[in-house]
Write a protein that holds these residues in place. Sequence first.
Motif, PDB file in Angstrom:
ATOM      1  N   SER A  16      -7.661   9.935   8.261  1.00 45.40           N
ATOM      2  CA  SER A  16      -8.051   9.076   7.142  1.00 45.40           C
ATOM      3  C   SER A  16      -6.977   9.054   6.054  1.00 45.40           C
ATOM      4  O   SER A  16      -6.159   9.958   5.944  1.00 45.40           O
ATOM      5  CB  SER A  16      -9.388   9.530   6.550  1.00 45.40           C
ATOM      6  N   ALA A  17      -7.031   7.984   5.278  1.00 45.29           N
ATOM      7  CA  ALA A  17      -6.087   7.826   4.163  1.00 45.29           C
ATOM      8  C   ALA A  17      -6.714   6.943   3.104  1.00 45.29           C
ATOM      9  O   ALA A  17      -7.536   6.076   3.394  1.00 45.29           O
ATOM     10  CB  ALA A  17      -4.777   7.211   4.647  1.00 45.29           C
ATOM     11  N   VAL A  18      -6.339   7.164   1.862  1.00 39.94           N
ATOM     12  CA  VAL A  18      -6.677   6.266   0.762  1.00 39.94           C
ATOM     13  C   VAL A  18      -5.355   5.706   0.265  1.00 39.94           C
ATOM     14  O   VAL A  18      -4.311   6.323   0.452  1.00 39.94           O
ATOM     15  CB  VAL A  18      -7.503   6.933  -0.368  1.00 39.94           C
ATOM     16  N   TYR A  19      -5.407   4.495  -0.310  1.00 42.70           N
ATOM     17  CA  TYR A  19      -4.164   3.874  -0.759  1.00 42.70           C
ATOM     18  C   TYR A  19      -4.408   2.949  -1.945  1.00 42.70           C
ATOM     19  O   TYR A  19      -5.371   2.189  -1.962  1.00 42.70           O
ATOM     20  CB  TYR A  19      -3.494   3.103   0.381  1.00 42.70           C
ATOM     21  N   PRO A  20      -3.525   3.031  -2.940  1.00 43.88           N
ATOM     22  CA  PRO A  20      -3.561   2.031  -4.010  1.00 43.88           C
ATOM     23  C   PRO A  20      -3.002   0.715  -3.465  1.00 43.88           C
ATOM     24  O   PRO A  20      -2.180   0.714  -2.544  1.00 43.88           O
ATOM     25  CB  PRO A  20      -2.652   2.623  -5.092  1.00 43.88           C
ATOM     26  N   ILE A  21      -3.464  -0.377  -4.050  1.00 45.67           N
ATOM     27  CA  ILE A  21      -3.047  -1.725  -3.631  1.00 45.67           C
ATOM     28  C   ILE A  21      -2.450  -2.440  -4.832  1.00 45.67           C
ATOM     29  O   ILE A  21      -3.030  -2.449  -5.916  1.00 45.67           O
ATOM     30  CB  ILE A  21      -4.249  -2.540  -3.116  1.00 45.67           C
ATOM     31  N   GLY A  47      -5.849  -2.712  -6.748  1.00 46.96           N
ATOM     32  CA  GLY A  47      -7.063  -2.119  -6.211  1.00 46.96           C
ATOM     33  C   GLY A  47      -6.816  -0.846  -5.453  1.00 46.96           C
ATOM     34  O   GLY A  47      -5.786  -0.187  -5.602  1.00 46.96           O
ATOM     35  N   ILE A  48      -7.799  -0.510  -4.596  1.00 45.01           N
ATOM     36  CA  ILE A  48      -7.748   0.720  -3.807  1.00 45.01           C
ATOM     37  C   ILE A  48      -8.350   0.436  -2.434  1.00 45.01           C
ATOM     38  O   ILE A  48      -9.236  -0.417  -2.302  1.00 45.01           O
ATOM     39  CB  ILE A  48      -8.486   1.875  -4.516  1.00 45.01           C
ATOM     40  N   GLY A  49      -7.853   1.160  -1.438  1.00 44.41           N
ATOM     41  CA  GLY A  49      -8.361   1.009  -0.086  1.00 44.41           C
ATOM     42  C   GLY A  49      -8.558   2.349   0.590  1.00 44.41           C
ATOM     43  O   GLY A  49      -8.052   3.381   0.125  1.00 44.41           O
ATOM     44  N   PHE A  50      -9.306   2.318   1.689  1.00 43.79           N
ATOM     45  CA  PHE A  50      -9.559   3.518   2.477  1.00 43.79           C
ATOM     46  C   PHE A  50      -9.569   3.118   3.940  1.00 43.79           C
ATOM     47  O   PHE A  50     -10.106   2.059   4.300  1.00 43.79           O
ATOM     48  CB  PHE A  50     -10.920   4.134   2.103  1.00 43.79           C
ATOM     49  N   GLU A  51      -8.964   3.935   4.800  1.00 41.84           N
ATOM     50  CA  GLU A  51      -9.023   3.674   6.234  1.00 41.84           C
ATOM     51  C   GLU A  51      -9.344   4.943   6.997  1.00 41.84           C
ATOM     52  O   GLU A  51      -9.024   6.052   6.556  1.00 41.84           O
ATOM     53  CB  GLU A  51      -7.738   3.042   6.749  1.00 41.84           C
ATOM     54  N   TYR A  52     -10.016   4.738   8.146  1.00 46.95           N
ATOM     55  CA  TYR A  52     -10.419   5.852   8.991  1.00 46.95           C
ATOM     56  C   TYR A  52     -10.120   5.498  10.441  1.00 46.95           C
ATOM     57  O   TYR A  52     -10.560   4.450  10.929  1.00 46.95           O
ATOM     58  CB  TYR A  52     -11.914   6.137   8.819  1.00 46.95           C
ATOM     59  N   ALA A  53      -9.370   6.339  11.122  1.00 47.12           N
ATOM     60  CA  ALA A  53      -9.008   6.106  12.521  1.00 47.12           C
ATOM     61  C   ALA A  53     -10.199   6.420  13.419  1.00 47.12           C
ATOM     62  O   ALA A  53     -10.695   7.543  13.437  1.00 47.12           O
ATOM     63  CB  ALA A  53      -7.807   6.955  12.903  1.00 47.12           C
ATOM     64  N   LEU A  54     -10.643   5.412  14.159  1.00 48.98           N
ATOM     65  CA  LEU A  54     -11.727   5.602  15.127  1.00 48.98           C
ATOM     66  C   LEU A  54     -11.193   6.172  16.434  1.00 48.98           C
ATOM     67  O   LEU A  54     -11.853   6.951  17.111  1.00 48.98           O
ATOM     68  CB  LEU A  54     -12.419   4.272  15.419  1.00 48.98           C
ATOM     69  N   ALA A  55     -10.016   5.719  16.809  1.00 46.13           N
ATOM     70  CA  ALA A  55      -9.331   6.141  18.030  1.00 46.13           C
ATOM     71  C   ALA A  55      -7.842   5.984  17.776  1.00 46.13           C
ATOM     72  O   ALA A  55      -7.425   5.584  16.683  1.00 46.13           O
ATOM     73  CB  ALA A  55      -9.786   5.290  19.213  1.00 46.13           C
ATOM     74  N   ARG A  56      -7.039   6.248  18.776  1.00 44.91           N
ATOM     75  CA  ARG A  56      -5.587   6.172  18.597  1.00 44.91           C
ATOM     76  C   ARG A  56      -5.138   4.792  18.121  1.00 44.91           C
ATOM     77  O   ARG A  56      -4.265   4.680  17.275  1.00 44.91           O
ATOM     78  CB  ARG A  56      -4.900   6.524  19.915  1.00 44.91           C
ATOM     79  N   ASN A  57      -5.749   3.733  18.650  1.00 47.92           N
ATOM     80  CA  ASN A  57      -5.300   2.378  18.328  1.00 47.92           C
ATOM     81  C   ASN A  57      -6.237   1.587  17.434  1.00 47.92           C
ATOM     82  O   ASN A  57      -5.940   0.438  17.107  1.00 47.92           O
ATOM     83  CB  ASN A  57      -5.041   1.585  19.610  1.00 47.92           C
ATOM     84  N   HIS A  73       0.850  -1.188   0.000  1.00 47.96           N
ATOM     85  CA  HIS A  73       0.000   0.000   0.000  1.00 47.96           C
ATOM     86  C   HIS A  73       0.885   1.238   0.000  1.00 47.96           C
ATOM     87  O   HIS A  73       1.929   1.254   0.662  1.00 47.96           O
ATOM     88  CB  HIS A  73      -0.861   0.071   1.269  1.00 47.96           C
ATOM     89  N   TYR A  74       0.445   2.272  -0.688  1.00 47.78           N
ATOM     90  CA  TYR A  74       1.082   3.578  -0.576  1.00 47.78           C
ATOM     91  C   TYR A  74       0.029   4.531  -0.031  1.00 47.78           C
ATOM     92  O   TYR A  74      -0.965   4.833  -0.706  1.00 47.78           O
ATOM     93  CB  TYR A  74       1.615   4.093  -1.918  1.00 47.78           C
ATOM     94  N   LEU A  75       0.205   4.970   1.222  1.00 50.47           N
ATOM     95  CA  LEU A  75      -0.800   5.775   1.908  1.00 50.47           C
ATOM     96  C   LEU A  75      -0.781   7.223   1.437  1.00 50.47           C
ATOM     97  O   LEU A  75       0.265   7.873   1.431  1.00 50.47           O
ATOM     98  CB  LEU A  75      -0.559   5.739   3.413  1.00 50.47           C
ATOM     99  N   ILE A  76      -1.964   7.710   1.070  1.00 49.36           N
ATOM    100  CA  ILE A  76      -2.151   9.115   0.718  1.00 49.36           C
ATOM    101  C   ILE A  76      -3.075   9.683   1.788  1.00 49.36           C
ATOM    102  O   ILE A  76      -4.275   9.400   1.801  1.00 49.36           O
ATOM    103  CB  ILE A  76      -2.759   9.262  -0.691  1.00 49.36           C
ATOM    104  N   ARG A  77      -2.508  10.423   2.725  1.00 51.35           N
ATOM    105  CA  ARG A  77      -3.266  10.965   3.862  1.00 51.35           C
ATOM    106  C   ARG A  77      -4.225  12.044   3.356  1.00 51.35           C
ATOM    107  O   ARG A  77      -3.814  12.999   2.715  1.00 51.35           O
ATOM    108  CB  ARG A  77      -2.332  11.552   4.903  1.00 51.35           C
ATOM    109  N   THR A  78      -5.515  11.848   3.651  1.00 51.31           N
ATOM    110  CA  THR A  78      -6.518  12.839   3.251  1.00 51.31           C
ATOM    111  C   THR A  78      -6.888  13.748   4.410  1.00 51.31           C
ATOM    112  O   THR A  78      -7.484  14.794   4.197  1.00 51.31           O
ATOM    113  CB  THR A  78      -7.774  12.145   2.701  1.00 51.31           C
ATOM    114  N   SER A  79      -6.564  13.329   5.629  1.00 48.89           N
ATOM    115  CA  SER A  79      -6.729  14.143   6.837  1.00 48.89           C
ATOM    116  C   SER A  79      -5.887  13.486   7.928  1.00 48.89           C
ATOM    117  O   SER A  79      -5.214  12.485   7.677  1.00 48.89           O
ATOM    118  CB  SER A  79      -8.205  14.225   7.252  1.00 48.89           C
TER     119      SER A  79
END
Length: 158
Positions: free
Chosen positions: A87-92, A119-129, A78-84
């Motif tokens: 959150s981040a989006v990343y190509p796979i 492909g592509i992915g997206f992640e969102y931090a709910l909390a620190r961990n 994955h290469y993380l592209i931080r959107t905030s």
Amino acid sequence: MKKILLALVAVMTMISVQAETGDLSLGGQFNYGSKRSMIGLGVQLQYEPVTNFRFAPEFIYYFESDDVSAINANFNMHYLIRTSTSSAVYPIAGFSYAHYSWDNYLGYDDEDKFGANLGIGFEYALARNFSLYTEERFQILGNHYNQVVTALGIKYNF
């Protein structure tokens, strides 16, 4: 020449220190494989040796559908592209191994396939961990085995 050698050693030391202190996370996920409408459960380990670049090996077990079951092992990058900040989006891109097994009228049969993931992915931090993530990728396994794989998971960041 000594200055160049010293600079090279310094850069290599910084890279190795960064790799030793990389981010590590472990996630559990629900999967859907489009080829046979298979539902699966997976586990994904993510390791970020340098900022924004991540290795993500995973294992998926697909439950039986139409007398076919499967396991899938992937090694993705994955290469993380931080959107905030959260959150981040990343190509796979990565490699895939799939093992299919099924019952036929004469008994049991199976087949192994090797291929690639894009492909592509997206992640969102709910909390620190804790983070939620979703991925959509095309699994290229050849002939009649290509499929779209969807994942929805939660991960713990160590």
